[in-house]
Design an enzyme around this catalytic site. Structure first.
Site, PDB file in Angstrom:
ATOM      1  N   CYS A 200       0.813  -1.218   0.000  1.00  0.00           N
ATOM      2  CA  CYS A 200       0.000   0.000   0.000  1.00  0.00           C
ATOM      3  C   CYS A 200       0.849   1.272   0.000  1.00  0.00           C
ATOM      4  O   CYS A 200       0.479   2.277  -0.622  1.00  0.00           O
ATOM      5  CB  CYS A 200      -0.971   0.007   1.173  1.00  0.00           C
ATOM      6  SG  CYS A 200      -0.246  -0.411   2.772  1.00  0.00           S
TER       7      CYS A 200
ATOM      8  N   HIS B 258      -1.810   6.945   4.205  1.00  0.00           N
ATOM      9  CA  HIS B 258      -0.372   6.841   4.483  1.00  0.00           C
ATOM     10  C   HIS B 258       0.327   8.108   3.994  1.00  0.00           C
ATOM     11  O   HIS B 258       0.182   8.510   2.832  1.00  0.00           O
ATOM     12  CB  HIS B 258       0.238   5.647   3.751  1.00  0.00           C
ATOM     13  CG  HIS B 258      -0.152   4.315   4.306  1.00  0.00           C
ATOM     14  ND1 HIS B 258      -0.902   4.146   5.449  1.00  0.00           N
ATOM     15  CD2 HIS B 258       0.113   3.047   3.850  1.00  0.00           C
ATOM     16  CE1 HIS B 258      -1.070   2.854   5.681  1.00  0.00           C
ATOM     17  NE2 HIS B 258      -0.468   2.171   4.731  1.00  0.00           N
TER      18      HIS B 258
END
Length: 223
Positions: A17, A114
């Site tokens: 990810c 993130h």
């Protein structure tokens, strides 16, 4: 298919990810300005990336965990693989051998999104900061040209505010399929540094899976 004994179908895997957000601006810059020789990235990864039941609350509240097990070597390998090519017989990937990647991964008390601080060095003469911003703004990829439904209108959103991107404010840009890049500035050690934000459970996971399927259908790989 031949190497795996398959008569039909295929196996398509998503990247890590964090990698999924990092390679987008790197690909844009590599295509426009040529090879990138060194990349250093420090991630601040949301707790949703740990899956369910995830990180224990007493471990993450009022805390930063300076380790996401297995994440750093994965990023260092995947970036070079994704930005590389394939072997002449198309049986395996051919990672870039002229790029070095160093990753440090941290878990932070954010639900989704993130954040990554990136420093990079070009193999040749570095472009100006304005040229880098223009490159990122103009970048388009094949899923957009093919008209894939899940492809965002803008692959990269360049944030000019000095304190962006931020997870709460920017993770849903492009319905979570856009990478937001901000704080683009010169670096005194490498050539340039910036901060990016990727929605780890959309572009970094489920959204990418759906887009992979849409792309495969558009290309005629699945009927």
């Amino acid at each position: 298919r031949a190497s795996r004994g398959l008569r039909k179908g295929m196996i398509v895997t998503n990247s890590n990810c964090s990698t999924s957000g990092l390679v987008v601006p790197l690909k844009a810059l590599q295509d426009r300005f040529g090879p990138i020789s060194r990349v250093m990235v420090t991630t601040m990864q949301a707790i949703s990336g740990a899956g369910y039941p995830g990180v224990a609350s007493l471990d993450i509240l009022d805390n930063v965990v300076p380790l996401v097990p297995g994440e750093e070597p994965k990023m260092e390998v995947e970036v070079r693989k994704i930005l590389g090519g394939v072997a002449p017989d198309a049986s395996v990937c051919a990672p870039l051998d002229n790029m070095r990647v160093s990753a440090t991964c941290n878990r932070v008390p954010v639900v989704d999104g993130h954040t990554e601080c990136v420093n990079l060095e070009f193999a040749g003469e570095p472009p100006s900061i304005d040229a880098i911003k223009q490159c990122l703004r103009e970048y388009r990829c094949e899923v957009q040209e093919l008209g894939c439904f899940s492809a965002p209108a803008h692959v990269i959103d360049v944030a000019e505010e000095e304190d962006r991107p931020q997870p709460r404010l920017d993770r849903n840009v492009g319905a979570g399929m856009t990478v937001t890049v901000g704080r683009i500035r010169p670096c005194s050690v490498f050539h340039v540094k910036f901060t990016l934000l990727v929605h780890n459970t959309i572009l970094g996971a489920a959204g990418a899976s759906i887009l992979n399927a849409e792309y495969a259908a558009k290309k005629g790989y699945i009927l």
